[in-house]
Write an enzyme that holds these catalytic residues in place. Structure first.
Site, PDB file in Angstrom:
ATOM      1  N   GLU A   9      -5.103 -14.034   8.645  1.00  0.00           N
ATOM      2  CA  GLU A   9      -4.239 -13.549   7.563  1.00  0.00           C
ATOM      3  C   GLU A   9      -2.764 -13.710   7.956  1.00  0.00           C
ATOM      4  OE1 GLU A   9      -3.336  -9.358   5.201  1.00  0.00           O
ATOM      5  OE2 GLU A   9      -5.113  -9.496   6.463  1.00  0.00           O
TER       6      GLU A   9
ATOM      7  N   ARG B  14       0.853  -1.189   0.000  1.00  0.00           N
ATOM      8  CA  ARG B  14       0.000   0.000   0.000  1.00  0.00           C
ATOM      9  C   ARG B  14       0.892   1.243   0.000  1.00  0.00           C
ATOM     10  NH1 ARG B  14      -3.599  -1.398   4.348  1.00  0.00           N
ATOM     11  NH2 ARG B  14      -4.847  -2.407   2.760  1.00  0.00           N
TER      12      ARG B  14
ATOM     13  N   ASP C  56       0.653  -8.046   8.856  1.00  0.00           N
ATOM     14  CA  ASP C  56      -0.729  -8.529   8.879  1.00  0.00           C
ATOM     15  C   ASP C  56      -1.508  -8.232  10.152  1.00  0.00           C
ATOM     16  OD1 ASP C  56      -0.043  -9.874   6.370  1.00  0.00           O
ATOM     17  OD2 ASP C  56       0.886 -11.387   7.634  1.00  0.00           O
TER      18      ASP C  56
END
Length: 176
Positions: free
Chosen positions: A123, A23, A105
């Site tokens: 995750e 990101r 995560d």
């Protein structure tokens, strides 16, 4: 390691353990920067996901990054109080291009009443297997989740009374 300048607009890049980009936050204004600490502010900044999708943050946020702690903290100023989103991550590095860290995560979401929840354990387990997180990383990350929860309970660091508001006032002042 380079140090960004106060008032400078920087990008924030989040990666995964395998080195792939996760990101990118387009613009965060540096409010304080030392060798060990960067505090930044942003509002309605563009965020680009690894798959190319983009979205815009909805509220002002103060971001806290430390070069020796395996988490970073985002305090979001909403009408009903301050919410915190804490990423369990590598310590940050800054290299003129951007402030960078590895996202591991696990996340801790903290509500205005200082209650919290641990997110994305599934995750974490999946990525731990897929990307072969070393045992030493697993131990460091779990120890840092515990330290983060301690800070929340004690209202220390970014969770201290008035921390986010103080830095938000500086952000607004720098915005002119």
């Amino acid at each position: 390691m380079a140090i960004p300048r106060e008032g400078e607009a920087i990008q924030i890049h989040s990666y995964k353990h395998d080195g792939n980009i996760h990101r990118v936050w387009e613009e965060t204004i540096v409010l304080k920067a030392t060798n060990n600490l960067v505090i930044g502010g942003n509002d309605r900044t563009i965020v680009t996901e690894a798959d190319g999708r983009t979205w815009i943050t909805r509220e002002p946020a103060i971001c806290y990054f430390h070069a020796r702690q395996w988490f970073n903290i985002i305090g979001m100023l909403r009408t009903d109080g301050i919410y915190y989103y804490c990423n369990i991550s590598s310590p940050f590095v800054y290299d003129q291009e951007a402030l960078k860290y590895i996202d591991y995560d696990l996340d801790v979401k903290v509500f205005p009443d200082m209650s919290y929840i641990l997110l994305d354990e599934d995750e974490y387990e999946q990525h731990s297997r897929q990307m072969n997180y070393p045992d030493v990383i697993d131990k460091i990350l779990k120890r840092n989740v515990d330290h983060l929860i301690y800070l929340i309970h004690q209202r220390k660091g970014p969770f201290a009374h008035d921390f986010i508001e103080k830095w938000y006032r500086k952000y607004v002042k720098l915005q002119g």
